[in-house]
Design a protein around this motif. Structure first.
Motif, short mmCIF file in Angstrom:
data_model
loop_
_atom_site.label_atom_id
_atom_site.label_comp_id
_atom_site.label_asym_id
_atom_site.label_seq_id
_atom_site.Cartn_x
_atom_site.Cartn_y
_atom_site.Cartn_z
N GLY A 42 0.82 -1.21 0.00
CA GLY A 42 0.00 0.00 0.00
C GLY A 42 0.85 1.26 0.00
O GLY A 42 2.06 1.22 0.25
N TRP A 51 -6.67 -0.09 4.02
CA TRP A 51 -7.40 -0.54 2.84
C TRP A 51 -8.92 -0.48 3.00
O TRP A 51 -9.63 -0.18 2.04
CB TRP A 51 -7.03 -2.00 2.53
CG TRP A 51 -5.60 -2.21 2.14
CD1 TRP A 51 -4.60 -2.75 2.91
CD2 TRP A 51 -4.99 -1.90 0.87
NE1 TRP A 51 -3.43 -2.78 2.21
CE2 TRP A 51 -3.63 -2.28 0.96
CE3 TRP A 51 -5.46 -1.35 -0.31
CZ2 TRP A 51 -2.74 -2.11 -0.11
CZ3 TRP A 51 -4.58 -1.19 -1.37
CH2 TRP A 51 -3.24 -1.56 -1.26
N SER A 170 -10.74 -2.82 -0.60
CA SER A 170 -9.78 -1.95 -1.31
C SER A 170 -10.54 -0.70 -1.76
O SER A 170 -10.66 -0.42 -2.94
CB SER A 170 -9.13 -2.67 -2.49
OG SER A 170 -10.12 -3.24 -3.30
#
Ligand code: FAD
Ligand code: NAP
Length: 541
Positions: A42, A51, A170
């Motif tokens: 990330g 996320w 996500s």
């Protein structure tokens, strides 16, 4: 070992992942004087909380328990605002931890590890990143998360969808505004149960596609009253001391006797009390809920009554009743206004158990020949849990053996921490440890501490490697299976069993023995000189 410190491509330890586990691992390994590099896919630290930014995302373990306890100063200085913190607040906390302990210089963001191979000549892990980077490390710590490999179901036509679609795991960083839109949510696990009430308030129309109803307990969330919490459960350190020896990593009293020893009235009163406590306290209501079908059925009946109380339309309530699996064998959800959301005029529920989603069309979702037109789809469809993020990395142990191949019939670990044939590789909250059945911060700290101690032991004993023995691993896998088989957990199609991923072997992955007994077992392993491990002397390198 420490001589390697300043060499950029050669470090003592690589940690994969910068969530709760990776950040603490970095802190501990640095404390041992090890040069350590963390790789994080990330663009920020925080893992799960980086996320999962979907509407309503929050923790369902109380903030006072869902925090690190390794630093009394950190415990003292951080102030939580709610009993159950929002995603953004937990992310801010983890960012604070990264800054406070000056962790960032050793973390490479936007860097996904694609593979790592153990070189038997040098006893080192050669780690590769997706971008073509390479680093050599003596120890490799997979802090890749149990719930980090998001799964969008393989539905035909998704590419043709004209609107926007999202996965809860996500979620975009910019605000997603559903005002005036028709929205579909697919999935009614914890992420669905949290997001549905919030999306319903914003969207014009919300259609919920439910395959399996969940058991959900009201959170009873409220602004955090630290003094009241202290009076009830003691200081955060006292809470943690109890959590560490508990079954679920929580400080509440557990296992208060059999559900069947009480009269119906007593049992209902007891469950009402647990219900008023809010959240996951319900898990510990009786000692036999997870092992006795009749005890479990009594709890199921209580839940059915509660759902019927909360949902106005009896036909809708019936759809929301979990009927075909025992309570607790799929992750229990914790909600704020979930069932009441189905009393709203703008919310409908579509049962996709008997008649699955056939396809995604440019305008929506087709079920049973009926097209449900929507502007946006939210997939709250979960994760390739526990093994997905680990096997996504091409890990090669002795003789080039592949971990994914070794686990093709189900994960095999010793204590959920190590794998035979993969020296100096450690898993944080790996399969075979209590992990997802517990308050994970408690389990993460216990694992990272154990791993750091094991690494210190290797260093101090002058060994090259520590490696789980096949005998130790076999015995542990059998034990994990035996404990699970003595309970009701095989009676559900849960992600604990890999049932949500087509083709995944049906193996109950987490360890059901409980956080306290498990930690004791790990401590005995260390105190006993790591009998389930082989230590390779340096001269055999
Ligand atoms: P993660 O936080 O998942 O971090 C792993 C990191 O590794 C990720 O950032 C990922 O990008 C990175 N990574 C993975 N593979 C690679 C790779 N190959 N290369 C580089 N980086 C990689 N647990 C609880 O105990 N209580 C709760 O209330 C709770 N709520 C949750 C809510 C949601 C929405 C979800 C999804 C999970 C929740 N969990 C909860 C479980 C949660 O995952 C853990 O509590 C904890 O945050 C896990 O921390 P971690 O560091 O082990 O893993
Ligand atoms: P999940 O529990 O796996 O739920 C996924 C949901 O999607 C299930 O209802 C599943 O149905 C459904 N689904 C999957 N594929 C589908 C398809 N093709 N068609 C229709 N429905 C489909 O995932 P999650 O909700 O993201 O939660 C995962 C875990 O993360 C939780 O169990 C928990 O440990 C953690 N979590 C915690 C919180 C919290 O409250 N703190 C919040 C979110 C997540 P089936 O059940 O039939 O498979």
């Amino acid at each position: 070992m420490i001589m390697e410190r300043d060499m950029r491509d050669t470090v003592d330890a690589v940690v994969v992942g910068a969530g709760f586990a990776g950040l603490y691992a970095l802190h501990r390994l640095r404390g041992l004087g090890l040069s350590t590099r963390v790789f994080e896919a990330g663009s920020g630290v925080g893992g799960t909380w980086f996320w999962n930014r979907y509407p309503g995302a929050r923790c369902d373990v109380e903030s006072l328990d869902y925090q690190y306890a390794f630093s009394p100063e950190l415990l003292d200085e951080w102030r939580w605002s709610e009993r159950y913190p929002r995603q953004g607040e937990i992310l801010a906390y983890l960012e604070h931890v990264a800054d406070r302990f000056a962790l960032r210089p050793d973390i490479e963001l936007n860097t996904r590890v694609s593979g790592a191979a153990f070189d038997e000549e040098t006893s080192r892990w050669e780690v590769e990143t997706e971008a073509g980077g390479h680093v050599s490390a003596r120890f490799l710590i997979m802090a890749t998360g149990c719930l980090s490999a998001a799964r969008v179901p393989d539905l035909p036509g998704l590419d043709s969808f004209a609107g926007r679609w999202f996965h809860t795991g996500s979620w975009p960083h910019e605000e997603v505004d559903f005002t005036g839109q028709r929205v579909a949510v697919v999935g009614t696990g914890s992420s669905g149960v949290q997001s549905i009430p919030v999306i319903a308030q914003q969207a014009d129309q919300l259609v919920v596609f439910q395959r399996t109803p969940s058991f959900s307990v009201p959170a009873v969330n409220e602004p955090l009253d630290v003094e009241a919490a202290r009076r009830q459960h003691g200081t955060p350190m006292q809470r943690r001391a109890r959590a560490r020896v508990s079954i679920g990593g929580l400080p509440y009293p557990e296992h208060e006797g059999s559900a069947l020893e009480m009269s119906d009235e007593e049992r209902t009163r007891h469950l009402e009390e647990r219900s008023r406590m809010g959240g996951l306290a319900m898990y510990g209501a009786f000692s036999d809920v997870m092992v006795d079908q009749d005890a479990n059925a009594a709890v199921v009946a209580f839940f059915h009554d509660k759902i019927r109380e909360r949902v106005d339309d009896p036909a809708v309530a019936e759809r929301l009743l979990p009927r075909d699996y025992p309570f607790g064998t799929k992750r229990v959800c914790v909600d704020t206004g979930y069932y009441e959301t189905f009393n709203r005029d703008n919310v409908t529920i579509v049962d996709v158990r008997e008649s699955p989603i056939e396809e995604i069309t440019p305008r929506g979702l087709r079920v049973g020949g009926v097209e449900h037109e929507v502007d946006a789809i939210v997939f709250a469809t979960g994760f390739d849990a526990m093994t997905g993020a680990v096997t996504a990395v091409d890990l090669r142990g002795r003789a080039g053996a592949s971990l994914a191949q070794k686990w093709s019939a189900g994960p095999r670990t010793y204590l959920g921490l190590a794998v035979a044939g993969f020296p100096n590789l450690f898993l944080v909250t790996g399969p075979g440890s209590p992990s997802v059945l517990s308050n994970m911060v408690v389990s993460i700290e216990q694992h990272v501490d154990w791993i750091a101690d094991a690494i210190a032991h290797v260093r101090d004993s002058g060994a090259a490697c520590i490696e789980a023995t096949v005998a130790g691993e076999d015995a542990w896998v059998d034990h994990v299976d035996e404990v699970a088989s003595s309970t009701l957990v095989h009676r559900a199609n849960s992600w604990y069993l890999g049932a949500n991923v087509p083709g995944k072997p049906r193996v109950f992955m987490p360890y059901m023995g409980g956080v306290g007994p498990y930690a004791q077992r790990c401590d005995e392993e260390a105190r006993g000189g790591y009998a389930g491990f082989a230590l390779t002397p340096t001269d055999r390198r």
